[in-house]
Scaffold this motif. Sequence first.
Motif, short mmCIF file in Angstrom:
data_model
loop_
_atom_site.label_atom_id
_atom_site.label_comp_id
_atom_site.label_asym_id
_atom_site.label_seq_id
_atom_site.Cartn_x
_atom_site.Cartn_y
_atom_site.Cartn_z
N MET A 49 -30.54 25.55 24.96
CA MET A 49 -29.87 24.59 25.83
C MET A 49 -29.53 23.31 25.07
SD MET A 49 -32.07 25.25 29.34
CE MET A 49 -31.29 24.05 30.43
N VAL A 50 -30.42 22.90 24.19
CA VAL A 50 -30.14 21.70 23.38
C VAL A 50 -28.92 21.96 22.51
CG1 VAL A 50 -31.01 20.28 21.48
CG2 VAL A 50 -32.51 20.85 23.39
N LYS B 87 -22.29 14.24 37.55
CA LYS B 87 -22.97 14.93 36.48
C LYS B 87 -22.83 16.43 36.67
CE LYS B 87 -27.55 14.44 36.44
NZ LYS B 87 -28.12 15.77 36.65
N VAL B 88 -22.73 17.13 35.56
CA VAL B 88 -22.85 18.59 35.60
C VAL B 88 -24.22 18.93 35.04
CG1 VAL B 88 -21.99 20.78 34.67
CG2 VAL B 88 -20.38 19.00 35.39
N GLU B 89 -24.92 19.78 35.76
CA GLU B 89 -26.29 20.10 35.40
C GLU B 89 -26.39 21.59 35.09
OE1 GLU B 89 -28.62 17.82 35.23
OE2 GLU B 89 -30.53 18.89 35.28
N ILE B 90 -27.24 21.92 34.14
CA ILE B 90 -27.53 23.35 33.91
C ILE B 90 -29.03 23.59 34.14
CG2 ILE B 90 -25.62 23.93 32.37
CD1 ILE B 90 -27.42 23.39 29.99
N VAL B 91 -29.31 24.73 34.75
CA VAL B 91 -30.69 25.08 35.08
C VAL B 91 -30.94 26.52 34.64
CG1 VAL B 91 -32.25 25.62 37.01
CG2 VAL B 91 -31.00 23.47 37.00
N GLN B 92 -32.12 26.76 34.10
CA GLN B 92 -32.49 28.15 33.82
C GLN B 92 -33.88 28.44 34.36
OE1 GLN B 92 -31.55 30.41 30.45
NE2 GLN B 92 -30.17 28.90 29.50
N VAL B 93 -34.03 29.66 34.85
CA VAL B 93 -35.35 30.16 35.25
C VAL B 93 -35.62 31.36 34.36
CG1 VAL B 93 -36.76 31.07 37.11
CG2 VAL B 93 -34.94 29.43 37.62
#
Length: 423
Positions: free
Chosen positions: A304-305, A285-291
């Motif tokens: 992101m959607v 899986k490739v994951e994206i994260v934001q803070v």
Amino acid sequence: MLQINLVRENSQLIVDRLKVRNFDARGIVEKIIDVDARRREAQKNLDDNLAESKSLARRIGELYKSGKKEEAEKIKERTTRLKHINKDLQQKLEQYKVDQEDLLIRLPNIPHETVTPGDSEDDNQVVSESGTIPGLTDTALPHWELAAKFDIVDFETGNKITGAGFPLYKGKVAKLQRALVSFFLDKAMEAGYAEYQVPLIVNRDSAFGTGQLPDKDGQMYHIPSDNLFLIPTSEVPLTNIFRDVILEERDFPVKCTAYSTCFRREAGSYGKDVKGLNRLHQFDKVEIVQVVKPEESYKVLDEMVKYVGKLIDLLELPYRITKLCGGDLGFAASMTYDMEVFSTAQKKWLEVSSISNFESFQANRMKLRYRDGQGKINLAHTLNGSALALPRIIAALLENNQTENGINIPGVLVPYTGFEIIN
RNA sequence: GGAGAGAUGGCAGAGUGGUCGAUUGCGGCGGUCUUGAAAACCGUUGAGGUGUAACAGCCUCCGGGGGUUCGAAUCCCUCUCUCUCCGCCA
């Protein structure tokens, strides 16, 4: 984890909003408020006593220096007595702290006010559908049969090597996976996400920080000899990069991405859900994260959607976006959108991405904070999403793109695969 | 796996029993100077809890836990981690 201040000052709000999850918080909240009051009282008493002890100890030092030994000895009686009292208080205080935390971590995150009540995924609300579902002939095959026909995914050998849920990918599908990973990572970087390669095994603190522990304890593979856990998603290492970190305003937005293998025990799954590639113990899986700053987190969730939707568009797969109802929402999330592609031969929607705003729930657990314009320290908000999970994408690609001649690869992937058809 | 050394504030690095939450340097921030910048100079700069209307005040924290002492960053025990050397090895 919810903040204690919120529970103390807004207990009714919490109880009301957790009802949307079908979670009855009344008992826990009541206990938290009670133990919090005790904790604070113990803290106050201890602090006062320590203050007295400290100043007396200082005094004793002075008296010794000036040779007034007897006077010092007299004060010692008092400090010795205080010491015993404080030891007791200290123990009580620690216990209250532990009790409070134990209770607090049992409360799930508060759903966003727009999240609707509901019991299961059947109550999720379909937000939109895109793409066209291909018309297949009656002889169209589900992906596990295509896998056998073209000898590209070998479930039996995976079974032999490890067990169910660990397929062996071969030939063009092995390459297709590599192509998808590269494609997803390239797109993420174009969108401003910084690429990381993360540890696939994490410690307890990390698993706790993102909320896998203690809530999903049995769902992770555990290595007892080292007390470490195989990651169920790279969300765990990625988000924990920022554990115990205080960010500055200029650091925002923090956007990162990672490709990783993911491991899930999937205890309790059975039947047709686990057929073929639909549900595996190991997948990529490739994951994206934001803070981000709290006031921006919902804008970022939408962004992101949209981003993930664009990826699926590029793969030319039909998909829909659903917004999870309260009952289907994960423990740590305030709001979640699922992205589901249509797997035409199975006639099923397959979840390929789940995009969530955790607000400050994870941040509070892992002390992820930032300094605002006034120099005040606040919890940041965290978000993440799959972009994307591979096996179900592959299942849909195989099924939807099957023709008499073979399986067509979407144009956007051809530069990565080097071939246009699996046959 | 064997042997040794170490863990202090954003970083570097002092501090071996009594105003040490901690000397100093760097970095950061504010200011003076300058057309502007740099340099120089001056000032400022950890987190958590409690408390307050807000300040103040008070308490805790020098890797984690425990102990000795009236008093611990400093002494003792223990755990974890890091580094160096040797061995093995992708």
